[in-house]
Enzyme design. Structure first.
Site, short mmCIF file in Angstrom:
data_model
loop_
_atom_site.label_atom_id
_atom_site.label_comp_id
_atom_site.label_asym_id
_atom_site.label_seq_id
_atom_site.Cartn_x
_atom_site.Cartn_y
_atom_site.Cartn_z
N ASN A 1 0.81 -1.21 0.00
CA ASN A 1 0.00 0.00 0.00
C ASN A 1 0.86 1.27 0.00
O ASN A 1 0.39 2.32 -0.44
CB ASN A 1 -0.91 -0.02 1.23
CG ASN A 1 -1.54 1.34 1.50
OD1 ASN A 1 -2.43 1.77 0.79
ND2 ASN A 1 -1.03 2.03 2.52
N SER B 1 -3.86 2.39 -9.00
CA SER B 1 -4.82 3.49 -9.12
C SER B 1 -5.39 3.56 -10.52
O SER B 1 -4.72 3.22 -11.50
CB SER B 1 -4.11 4.81 -8.81
OG SER B 1 -4.95 5.91 -9.10
N TYR C 1 2.63 10.50 -10.92
CA TYR C 1 1.87 9.53 -10.14
C TYR C 1 1.19 8.52 -11.07
O TYR C 1 1.26 7.30 -10.85
CB TYR C 1 0.83 10.26 -9.28
CG TYR C 1 0.02 9.34 -8.39
CD1 TYR C 1 0.55 8.86 -7.20
CD2 TYR C 1 -1.26 8.94 -8.75
CE1 TYR C 1 -0.18 8.00 -6.38
CE2 TYR C 1 -2.01 8.09 -7.95
CZ TYR C 1 -1.46 7.63 -6.76
OH TYR C 1 -2.18 6.78 -5.96
N GLY C 2 0.55 9.04 -12.11
CA GLY C 2 -0.13 8.15 -13.06
C GLY C 2 0.82 7.15 -13.70
O GLY C 2 0.53 5.95 -13.77
N THR D 1 -7.86 11.09 2.10
CA THR D 1 -6.61 10.85 2.82
C THR D 1 -5.76 12.10 2.70
O THR D 1 -6.11 13.04 1.97
CB THR D 1 -5.82 9.69 2.17
OG1 THR D 1 -5.53 10.05 0.80
CG2 THR D 1 -6.60 8.38 2.19
#
Length: 277
Positions: free
Chosen positions: A90, A140, A194-195, A233
């Protein structure tokens, strides 16, 4: 050596990881380890689940960016339990949209944790995943979106059913170099570190699953990537649509796939459903 089953969750002192630990403590018949790189924050998280919710997680220090920490954790679990039954990767990072850090640095830092460190922990821990084990990589939908924004050539490579881990590593290193040189757009990459890190992670999961089928076909280990959804978050912010407990649902579903299940394996799963890649 303990015969108890054991699950461990990386990056679990807050957010989705913390919610995954909470859910496993309620639903998993075995020891559940909350791991975090910071001992103080990790033990505080364990204490809060014990005192406030009457649950009984255990703590082990694990910094996925530190190879010594990863090896020490592997040795601990091998010695105490003879391996690991459930591994949920995670731990991850993301720069905020408004962050002014140069894109080349964002690419380097983000991929170091989300792709390279996660790849390393998979390679260190996979040999000690027990028969019937479950490996869940928290990816994701941003990875799927980033894939769709890559050039057709890059898309074909990421979707290939015979891409190797070495080729994937080369692609990820190429993205970082292209980003640092300011050439990523013209070379077919989207402007999302991030992607792309999650495109890499989902592709890695497909490769690992394929390797498990070849090398340990009788062991019935299932390895999948998933999207927890848009979750409130520190990373996603307060406007996201899901609570951390709702975000934990799909990772926990994959971690607890019943014994003897053949699928999903090597898939990208969202809302407990296999998604096209």
């Amino acid at each position: 050596m303990s015969t108890t089953k054991v699950a461990l969750v990386t990056g679990a002192n807050k957010g989705i990881g913390f919610a995954i630990v909470r859910a496993l403590c309620k639903d998993y018949a075995g020891d559940v380890y909350l791991t975090a790189r910071d001992i103080g924050r990790g033990t505080a998280a364990v204490d809060s689940l014990k005192k406030e919710e009457g649950l009984s997680p255990l703590f082990h220090q694990l910094d996925i960016n530190d190879p010594n920490s990863v090896r020490a954790a592997r040795d601990f679990f091998k010695e105490k339990y003879g391996g690991v039954d459930v591994l949920i990767n995670n731990a991850g990072i993301a720069f905020k949209m408004a962050d002014t850090t140069p894109f080349g640095i964002q690419a380097d830092v983000t991929l170091k944790t989300n792709f390279f460190a996660t790849k390393d922990i998979c390679n260190v821990f996979l040999p000690i995943i027990k028969p019937g084990g479950r490996v869940v990589n928290v990816s994701s939908m941003m990875g799927s979106m980033a894939l769709g924004r890559c050039s057709p050539e890059l898309q074909a490579r990421f979707r290939s059913n015979d891409i190797t881990e070495e080729e994937l590593v080369e692609l990820m290193e190429q993205f970082v170099r292209d980003a640092q040189e300011g050439l990523h757009s013209e070379r077919g990459w989207p402007t999302t570190a991030y992607g792309v890190s999650k495109t890499g992670l989902t592709t890695l999961t497909r490769i690992l699953a394929r390797n498990l089928m070849k090398e340990r076909s009788g062991d019935e280990i299932l390895c999948n990537a998933c999207c927890p959804g848009w979750v409130r978050t520190d990373m996603a912010g307060p406007n996201a649509t899901k609570s951390p407990d709702e975000g934990a649902v799909t990772p926990v579903y994959l971690a607890l796939l019943p014994a003897g299940s053949k699928e999903p394996h090597g898939q990208f799963v969202s809302e407990m459903k296999v998604q096209p890649w």
